[in-house]
Design a protein around this motif. Sequence first.
Motif, PDB file in Angstrom:
ATOM      1  N   ALA A  69     -14.850 -13.179  22.303  1.00 38.19           N
ATOM      2  CA  ALA A  69     -15.969 -14.021  21.848  1.00 38.19           C
ATOM      3  C   ALA A  69     -15.917 -14.193  20.336  1.00 38.19           C
ATOM      4  O   ALA A  69     -16.189 -15.294  19.809  1.00 38.19           O
ATOM      5  N   ALA A  70     -15.576 -13.125  19.623  1.00 38.98           N
ATOM      6  CA  ALA A  70     -15.465 -13.217  18.166  1.00 38.98           C
ATOM      7  C   ALA A  70     -14.343 -14.176  17.769  1.00 38.98           C
ATOM      8  O   ALA A  70     -14.475 -14.939  16.801  1.00 38.98           O
ATOM      9  N   ALA A  71     -13.241 -14.166  18.516  1.00 40.15           N
ATOM     10  CA  ALA A  71     -12.142 -15.092  18.227  1.00 40.15           C
ATOM     11  C   ALA A  71     -12.592 -16.531  18.453  1.00 40.15           C
ATOM     12  O   ALA A  71     -12.268 -17.430  17.649  1.00 40.15           O
ATOM     13  N   VAL A  72     -13.328 -16.759  19.526  1.00 36.64           N
ATOM     14  CA  VAL A  72     -13.835 -18.106  19.804  1.00 36.64           C
ATOM     15  C   VAL A  72     -14.776 -18.539  18.681  1.00 36.64           C
ATOM     16  O   VAL A  72     -14.686 -19.649  18.162  1.00 36.64           O
ATOM     17  N   LEU A  73     -15.692 -17.655  18.295  1.00 32.58           N
ATOM     18  CA  LEU A  73     -16.643 -18.002  17.239  1.00 32.58           C
ATOM     19  C   LEU A  73     -15.940 -18.206  15.896  1.00 32.58           C
ATOM     20  O   LEU A  73     -16.328 -19.076  15.111  1.00 32.58           O
ATOM     21  N   GLY A  74     -14.906 -17.422  15.636  1.00 28.69           N
ATOM     22  CA  GLY A  74     -14.153 -17.596  14.397  1.00 28.69           C
ATOM     23  C   GLY A  74     -13.436 -18.932  14.357  1.00 28.69           C
ATOM     24  O   GLY A  74     -13.434 -19.627  13.334  1.00 28.69           O
ATOM     25  N   LEU A  79     -12.876 -25.558  14.160  1.00 30.67           N
ATOM     26  CA  LEU A  79     -12.767 -26.565  15.223  1.00 30.67           C
ATOM     27  C   LEU A  79     -14.097 -26.661  15.969  1.00 30.67           C
ATOM     28  O   LEU A  79     -14.957 -25.792  15.840  1.00 30.67           O
ATOM     29  N   PRO A  80     -14.233 -27.671  16.809  1.00 27.76           N
ATOM     30  CA  PRO A  80     -15.420 -27.688  17.673  1.00 27.76           C
ATOM     31  C   PRO A  80     -15.392 -26.468  18.622  1.00 27.76           C
ATOM     32  O   PRO A  80     -14.323 -25.954  18.960  1.00 27.76           O
ATOM     33  N   ALA A  81     -16.554 -26.033  19.048  1.00 28.35           N
ATOM     34  CA  ALA A  81     -16.660 -24.826  19.870  1.00 28.35           C
ATOM     35  C   ALA A  81     -15.847 -24.955  21.153  1.00 28.35           C
ATOM     36  O   ALA A  81     -15.196 -24.003  21.595  1.00 28.35           O
ATOM     37  N   ILE A  87      -8.608 -22.970  23.218  1.00 31.63           N
ATOM     38  CA  ILE A  87      -7.420 -22.359  22.615  1.00 31.63           C
ATOM     39  C   ILE A  87      -7.356 -20.864  22.936  1.00 31.63           C
ATOM     40  O   ILE A  87      -6.321 -20.352  23.371  1.00 31.63           O
ATOM     41  N   VAL A  88      -8.475 -20.160  22.750  1.00 27.17           N
ATOM     42  CA  VAL A  88      -8.496 -18.717  23.018  1.00 27.17           C
ATOM     43  C   VAL A  88      -8.248 -18.462  24.510  1.00 27.17           C
ATOM     44  O   VAL A  88      -7.473 -17.563  24.876  1.00 27.17           O
ATOM     45  N   GLY A  89      -8.863 -19.264  25.374  1.00 22.99           N
ATOM     46  CA  GLY A  89      -8.642 -19.118  26.816  1.00 22.99           C
ATOM     47  C   GLY A  89      -7.196 -19.363  27.196  1.00 22.99           C
ATOM     48  O   GLY A  89      -6.618 -18.661  28.040  1.00 22.99           O
ATOM     49  N   ILE A  92      -5.071 -16.367  26.167  1.00 23.58           N
ATOM     50  CA  ILE A  92      -5.287 -15.257  27.111  1.00 23.58           C
ATOM     51  C   ILE A  92      -4.570 -15.527  28.429  1.00 23.58           C
ATOM     52  O   ILE A  92      -3.967 -14.628  29.021  1.00 23.58           O
ATOM     53  N   LEU A  93      -4.601 -16.783  28.879  1.00 22.97           N
ATOM     54  CA  LEU A  93      -3.919 -17.140  30.124  1.00 22.97           C
ATOM     55  C   LEU A  93      -2.408 -16.968  29.993  1.00 22.97           C
ATOM     56  O   LEU A  93      -1.752 -16.458  30.913  1.00 22.97           O
ATOM     57  N   VAL A  94      -1.835 -17.322  28.860  1.00 19.83           N
ATOM     58  CA  VAL A  94      -0.393 -17.148  28.636  1.00 19.83           C
ATOM     59  C   VAL A  94      -0.040 -15.659  28.656  1.00 19.83           C
ATOM     60  O   VAL A  94       0.961 -15.253  29.269  1.00 19.83           O
TER      61      VAL A  94
END
Length: 138
Positions: A69-74, A79-81, A87-89, A92-94
Motif C-alpha cells: 500500500a505504501a508503494a502504491v501511495l508513493g 502518477l494517478p492512483a 504498476i505495483v500489482g 507483484i504478479l510478475v
Amino acid sequence: MTGERGETSRRSLFTLIGNLPTLLIDLVRNELESLKNEIAGKLKSAGIGIGLLAGAVFIALFALMVLIAAAVLGLATVLPAWAAALIVGGVILVIAVILALAGIGALKKGVPPAPTDTIKSIKKDVRTIKGTERNVTS
C-alpha cells in the motif's frame, strides 16, 4: 564353611541368570518409555515453534500488505492512483509467476519421490551377484 559359601554364590548366580530375561525386559521397557517421553517433549517443543512461526508469517503478511500500500501511495504522488496500483500489482504478479515457475521446476525434480537411482543400483547389484549383469548404459 567354604562349602556353604560356594553354594550360596552358585545359588545367587543361578538366581541372577534366571532373573536375566526379566531384567532385560524391564530394561527395554524402561528405555522405550524414556524414548517415548523424550520424543513427546521434542514434538511439543516443535509444535510450539511451528505455531510461533505461523504467527510470525501471518504478521509478516500484514506487514507486506502495508508495504505494498505504501508503494502504491508513493507512486500515486507521481502518477494517478489507478496507474500506481496497476504498476505495483503488475510487479507483484510478475514476482508470483517467477516464484511459481521456480516451484514447478523444483517439484518436477522431486517427482516421483521414489529413490529411482538407488533402485537401479540395487537391481544392478542383484544382477551382478546372480551373474546375469549386462553391459547396458541406461
